[in-house]
Structures are given as structure tokens and as C-alpha cells.
Design a protein around this motif. Structure first.
Motif, short mmCIF file in Angstrom:
data_model
loop_
_atom_site.label_atom_id
_atom_site.label_comp_id
_atom_site.label_asym_id
_atom_site.label_seq_id
_atom_site.Cartn_x
_atom_site.Cartn_y
_atom_site.Cartn_z
N PHE A 1 34.19 34.35 43.84
CA PHE A 1 35.14 33.51 43.10
C PHE A 1 36.01 34.36 42.18
CE2 PHE A 1 36.16 31.41 39.10
CZ PHE A 1 36.85 30.29 39.53
N LEU A 2 35.38 35.28 41.43
CA LEU A 2 36.13 36.11 40.49
C LEU A 2 37.15 36.99 41.20
CD1 LEU A 2 33.17 37.10 38.14
CD2 LEU A 2 34.97 35.44 37.66
N ALA A 3 36.82 37.44 42.41
CA ALA A 3 37.77 38.25 43.18
C ALA A 3 39.03 37.45 43.49
CB ALA A 3 37.11 38.74 44.47
N GLY A 4 38.85 36.20 43.92
CA GLY A 4 40.00 35.35 44.21
C GLY A 4 40.86 35.12 42.97
N GLU A 5 40.21 34.92 41.83
CA GLU A 5 40.94 34.71 40.58
C GLU A 5 41.75 35.95 40.19
OE1 GLU A 5 40.69 31.54 38.07
OE2 GLU A 5 41.21 31.46 40.18
N LEU A 6 41.20 37.14 40.43
CA LEU A 6 41.92 38.36 40.07
C LEU A 6 43.16 38.56 40.94
CD1 LEU A 6 38.87 40.66 39.33
CD2 LEU A 6 40.61 39.93 37.68
N VAL A 7 43.09 38.14 42.20
CA VAL A 7 44.30 38.17 43.05
C VAL A 7 45.32 37.17 42.51
CG1 VAL A 7 45.26 37.82 45.36
CG2 VAL A 7 43.02 38.92 45.10
N ARG A 8 44.85 35.97 42.16
CA ARG A 8 45.76 34.94 41.66
C ARG A 8 46.39 35.36 40.32
NH1 ARG A 8 45.75 30.37 38.88
NH2 ARG A 8 43.52 30.39 38.41
N GLU A 9 45.64 36.08 39.51
CA GLU A 9 46.20 36.58 38.24
C GLU A 9 47.42 37.46 38.51
OE1 GLU A 9 44.29 38.41 34.25
OE2 GLU A 9 43.89 39.57 36.05
N GLN A 10 47.32 38.31 39.52
CA GLN A 10 48.46 39.18 39.85
C GLN A 10 49.66 38.37 40.33
OE1 GLN A 10 48.74 42.56 39.31
NE2 GLN A 10 46.82 42.21 38.20
N LEU A 11 49.41 37.27 41.05
CA LEU A 11 50.50 36.40 41.48
C LEU A 11 51.19 35.78 40.26
CD1 LEU A 11 48.66 34.62 44.42
CD2 LEU A 11 50.55 36.23 44.65
N MET A 12 50.40 35.36 39.28
CA MET A 12 50.96 34.78 38.06
C MET A 12 51.79 35.80 37.30
SD MET A 12 49.83 31.61 38.13
CE MET A 12 50.13 30.92 36.51
N LEU A 13 51.36 37.05 37.33
CA LEU A 13 52.05 38.08 36.55
C LEU A 13 53.29 38.63 37.24
CD1 LEU A 13 48.91 40.12 35.36
CD2 LEU A 13 50.41 38.74 33.92
N ARG A 14 53.31 38.61 38.59
CA ARG A 14 54.34 39.35 39.32
C ARG A 14 55.39 38.49 40.01
NH1 ARG A 14 52.82 44.78 39.87
NH2 ARG A 14 50.69 45.19 39.13
N GLY B 1 46.98 45.86 41.92
CA GLY B 1 46.59 45.35 40.61
C GLY B 1 45.27 44.59 40.67
N ALA B 2 45.10 43.78 41.71
CA ALA B 2 43.86 43.01 41.86
C ALA B 2 42.68 43.93 42.13
CB ALA B 2 44.02 41.99 42.99
N ARG B 3 42.89 44.93 42.98
CA ARG B 3 41.79 45.86 43.32
C ARG B 3 41.33 46.63 42.07
NH1 ARG B 3 41.83 50.97 43.90
NH2 ARG B 3 44.08 51.11 44.20
N VAL B 4 42.26 47.08 41.25
CA VAL B 4 41.90 47.80 40.02
C VAL B 4 41.08 46.89 39.11
CG1 VAL B 4 42.85 48.81 37.90
CG2 VAL B 4 43.83 49.42 40.12
N GLY B 5 41.50 45.62 38.99
CA GLY B 5 40.76 44.66 38.17
C GLY B 5 39.36 44.41 38.70
N MET B 6 39.23 44.32 40.03
CA MET B 6 37.92 44.09 40.64
C MET B 6 37.00 45.29 40.40
SD MET B 6 38.94 42.42 44.31
CE MET B 6 40.20 41.15 44.41
N GLU B 7 37.52 46.49 40.57
CA GLU B 7 36.69 47.69 40.39
C GLU B 7 36.19 47.79 38.96
OE1 GLU B 7 38.37 50.56 43.97
OE2 GLU B 7 39.10 50.89 41.92
N LYS B 8 37.04 47.40 38.01
CA LYS B 8 36.63 47.43 36.60
C LYS B 8 35.56 46.38 36.33
CE LYS B 8 38.53 47.28 31.93
NZ LYS B 8 39.73 47.10 31.10
N LEU B 9 35.74 45.17 36.88
CA LEU B 9 34.80 44.08 36.62
C LEU B 9 33.48 44.26 37.36
CD1 LEU B 9 34.33 41.34 35.23
CD2 LEU B 9 35.34 40.23 37.24
N PHE B 10 33.56 44.70 38.61
CA PHE B 10 32.35 44.79 39.44
C PHE B 10 31.64 46.14 39.32
CE2 PHE B 10 34.83 41.77 42.44
CZ PHE B 10 34.53 40.69 41.62
#
Length: 303
Positions: A197-210, A264-273
Motif C-alpha cells: 500500500f505504501l509503495a502505491g502511495e509514494l507513486v501517487r505522491e509524485q503524481l501530485m507533486l509533478r 522520485g517514488a523509487r527513492v522514497g521507497m528505498e528510504k522508507l523500506f
């Protein structure tokens, strides 16, 4: 809160709903109290679409913070209606609640959120967020007095969630409002949501930002593959849009925008996971998904 153990202080644990209109900083506040990123954030209103639990553990208490979509008047699509129901339903069975508002602003939607909390009949703490953005601090006390006039709050806390100001006192107040209880989650747990779930949210965060003004609200993300390969996570994410014409906007010229979103999403995932991630993304079309309750449930939305 202080990490000093006090044998005479009983441990407390309970659930606290965090409500407010869109874009007042609810998710930033939850992340700051938890001490980790469990909710995505962006400057855009209605970034949070799901009810999400953030677990904040202190020396003498554990707060199960229910982050919610912003309560808003707009009811144009099924997704808006579902988000409002999710926010209002978050107060059922909680021990206490927080109403987050923006320093210097009180709107009709703030009043909607307050009324939802009043009906829940639980202790409610008023959090006046973004005090760092108020140039004339002398305006804060009259503003707080105006908001509190005729409305009952268990406590009032001016804070800056983004700058971590005022949060220790807020956490102490909230722990005092939940019952004596052993912790309900382990000390290292930060959310009840899965990594998928968190992975999907991190991709969506990048959509909101970009993406531009309107397009992020026409996009959602579905994780189609989430596999562990030794120390590597292999994740495949489909970005769904509502019209054919939106697809090239997400992809960008030569695929550059989709590549930036993925990076952007991948960097966020690597930091979180805390591990390496191999992320694949693509864009697909499903007409009118945001006004289709069956599609919303398929994509993980719930009220």
C-alpha cells in the motif's frame, strides 16, 4: 515527550482521530508525531485519500493516530463522497480526536470538521498548525480566542508540524486523554498498512507533486506486483487516468515525466523500506474511474 521512564506513571495507549479540512497539514502532523513518513504529503489539497493509522510510541504512551482525508464540501464524484465518509467514520470508537486548522484561517469546511467531531462526543484537542507562517504572532491569541468561542476543546496547541515545533506538549496532552493500557503495537511499528500500500502511495505522491493543477485528481495507482528478490524489492505500478488525452501528459515528452515520477517514488521507497527497489511503471486508461464505486474499491478505496 521525555524518554525518561517513570515507574509511577502508568502506560497509556489509545486511538486518536485526526480531522480537518483539506491542506491544513494533518498528514505532516501525523508523520511528525510518528517520527517517520507514513502519510504522503504535497502542497495540493486532498492529497490524502485513505484513512491510515500512524503509530507513535513514547516512553509512557502509544498513540494510534488515524490520518484522514480532508473533509470538504465538494461532492461531485464518488471518490469525494467516499473520502468524506472515510473521514467522518474515523471518529467511531476513538478515545480522543484532534481538529487541525491553519493559523489565521477558519472556513466553512473547518466548521464541517468540527461538527463531525462534536457529534462523536470524545475529547477534542484543537491544533492550530502553520504558526511559523504567521508574520504577526500577536494575531494568534485573538484568532484562537475567536475559534474557541462557543466551541468546547479539551486543549489548544499552536504548532508547526513541518518544523517540529510544539509537538512534545501536544503528544503529552494526547497521551493523557487515552486510557491506561499496554502498547497495542511493537515499538518499531509505525503503521498498520502494508509496504505494498505504501509503495502505491509514494507513486501517487509524485503524481501530485509533478503534474498540473487538475490532472493529479484524475490519477490513481495500482500495485500489480510486489516481490522480494533477496535484498531487492521488485515492484510494478500501473498509473490509471480517466481519459486517453491524459496519458501522454503523465508520460511526458520521450517518457521523461514518467521516468522522473518513477525515480522520485523509487527513492522514497528505498528510504522508507530500507532496501534497494526495482520499480517499473506504466500508464493506463479507465474512463471515469473516480466516479465509479466498483472501480474505487478495486483500487483500494474504502469508506
Amino acid at each position: 515527550m521525555s524518554d525518561t521512564d517513570n515507574e509511577d506513571t502508568p502506560f497509556r495507549a489509545g486511538t486518536v482521530a485526526v480531522l480537518g479540512r483539506p491542506n491544513v497539514g494533518k498528514s505532516t502532523l501525523v508523520n511528525a508525531l510518528v517520527g517517520a513518513k507514513v502519510s504522503i504529503v504535497s502542497p495540493r489539497p486532498q492529497t490524502t485519500r485513505h484513512r491510515l493509522l500512524g503509530i507513535a510510541t513514547f516512553a509512557d504512551g502509544q498513540l494510534l493516530l488515524v490520518d484522514t482525508p480532508g473533509i470538504h464540501r465538494e461532492q461531485k464524484r464518488a471518490m469525494n463522497r467516499m473520502m468524506n465518509r472515510a473521514a467522518r467514520g474515523a471518529v467511531d470508537g476513538v478515545d480522543a480526536a484532534v481538529l487541525v486548522i491553519e493559523a489565521g484561517r477558519w472556513t466553512d469546511e473547518d466548521d464541517l470538521a468540527f461538527r463531525a467531531l462534536r457529534e462523536a462526543k470524545v475529547p477534542c484537542v484543537l491544533v492550530v498548525n502553520k504558526v511559523d507562517k504567521v508574520a504577526d504572532k500577536g494575531q494568534l491569541l485573538p484568532f484562537i480566542a475567536q475559534v474557541a468561542d462557543g466551541r468546547e476543546f479539551a486543549a489548544v496547541h499552536p504548532v508547526s508540524a513541518q518544523k517540529n515545533k510544539g509537538l512534545e506538549a501536544l503528544a503529552k496532552t494526547l497521551v493523557g486523554l487515552v486510557p491506561e493500557s499496554p502498547p497495542q503495537y511493537g515499538e518499531d511499528e509505525i503503521t498498520d498498512r502494508s509496504e505494498r500500500f505504501l509503495a502505491g502511495e509514494l507513486v501517487r505522491e509524485q503524481l501530485m507533486l509533478r503534474l498540473g493543477e487538475e490532472l493529479p485528481y484524475s490519477t490513481t495507482v495500482e500495485i500489480e506486483r510486489f516481490e522480494e528478490d533477496g535484498e531487492l524489492l521488485r515492484i510494478a505500478a500501473a498509473i490509471w487516468v480517466e481519459r486517453d488525452g491524459q496519458k501522454p501528459i503523465v508520460i511526458g515528452k520521450g517518457g521523461e515525466r514518467l521516468k522522473a515520477i518513477s525515480t522520485g517514488a523509487r527513492v522514497g521507497m528505498e528510504k522508507l523500506f530500507g532496501r534497494k527497489v526495482f520499480l517499473e511503471t506504466w500508464c493506463r486508461v479507465r474512463e471515469g474511474w473516480s466516479d465509479d464505486e466498483a472501480a474505487l474499491r478495486r483500487f483500494g478505496y474504502s469508506d
